[in-house]
Design an enzyme around this catalytic site. Structure first.
Site, PDB file in Angstrom:
ATOM      1  N   GLY A  77       0.788  -1.229   0.000  1.00  0.00           N
ATOM      2  CA  GLY A  77       0.000   0.000   0.000  1.00  0.00           C
ATOM      3  C   GLY A  77       0.817   1.275   0.000  1.00  0.00           C
ATOM      4  N   HIS A  78       2.127   1.188   0.084  1.00  0.00           N
ATOM      5  CA  HIS A  78       2.977   2.405   0.198  1.00  0.00           C
ATOM      6  C   HIS A  78       4.189   2.311  -0.701  1.00  0.00           C
ATOM      7  CE1 HIS A  78       5.342   5.605   2.219  1.00  0.00           C
ATOM      8  NE2 HIS A  78       4.146   6.048   2.567  1.00  0.00           N
ATOM      9  N   PHE A  79       4.200   2.635  -1.824  1.00  0.00           N
ATOM     10  CA  PHE A  79       3.120   2.813  -2.784  1.00  0.00           C
ATOM     11  C   PHE A  79       3.304   1.722  -3.819  1.00  0.00           C
ATOM     12  CE2 PHE A  79       4.315   7.033  -1.183  1.00  0.00           C
ATOM     13  CZ  PHE A  79       3.128   7.430  -0.584  1.00  0.00           C
ATOM     14  N   VAL A  84       8.101   3.028  -1.437  1.00  0.00           N
ATOM     15  CA  VAL A  84       8.942   3.867  -0.581  1.00  0.00           C
ATOM     16  C   VAL A  84       8.713   3.419   0.860  1.00  0.00           C
ATOM     17  CG1 VAL A  84       9.378   6.221   0.230  1.00  0.00           C
ATOM     18  CG2 VAL A  84       8.786   5.829  -2.165  1.00  0.00           C
TER      19      VAL A  84
END
Length: 174
Positions: A77-79, A84
């Site tokens: 989910g990041h990203f 990152v």
């Protein structure tokens, strides 16, 4: 405590494996492996953010190593298209390294205690940390008053500072 060669290992609360490596100047430094880290702090996957501690000087400083892998759930989910490592996770890695420093410094007197964040000041993020990076978190104790410790930390990748912060923590019964 001593290793199989009879060398005396650094003081610490854990009985996990630690080793001595020669420094260029002829001295020694403690290396705390993952088993010893897990004896020192309660964090576990997926929130254990220190893989090894090197350059450990009880009561003074330590360097935590975090190997950042694309296999970590955070990257779902990041990203997803531009992974990152989150800044908050970098700060947490700093805090966990400091927690190991506190517990290993206090030794037996730290048994059953936990290290809690109290404040974070001056956090700066200078460069993104991405999968494949090895982050080295250099933590230095600035001062200690009773059960409150203050630290400064820098996170580096390939010798380049990616983040820094000053923070305080308190050690309390768990």
């Amino acid at each position: 405590m001593s290793d199989s060669t009879g060398q005396v290992l650094g003081e610490g609360g854990g009985s996990g494996a630690a080793s001595k490596e020669a420094q260029p100047a002829g001295g020694t430094r403690d290396v705390l492996d993952i088993a010893r880290i897990m004896e020192a702090i309660p964090h576990r996957y997926p929130f254990l953010l220190v893989d090894r501690v090197v350059d450990f000087i009880p009561g003074t400083s330590a360097t935590g190593i975090k190997n950042v892998s694309i296999n970590e759930g955070i990257f779902q989910g990041h990203f997803p298209r531009h992974p990152v490592f989150p800044g908050v996770m970098i700060i947490e890695s700093m805090a966990q390294t400091a927690g190991v420093l506190v517990v290993e410094t206090l030794g037996e007197s730290a048994r059953g205690k936990l290290v809690y964040f109290m404040s974070i000041e001056g956090a700066k993020f200078r460069k993104p940390v991405v999968p494949g990076d090895q982050m080295r978190v250099h933590v230095t104790k600035e001062r200690q008053r009773g059960n409150v410790w203050k630290f400064s930390a820098e996170a580096k990748v390939d010798g380049v500072v990616v983040a820094e912060a000053t923070y305080a923590a308190m050690i309390l019964d768990g």
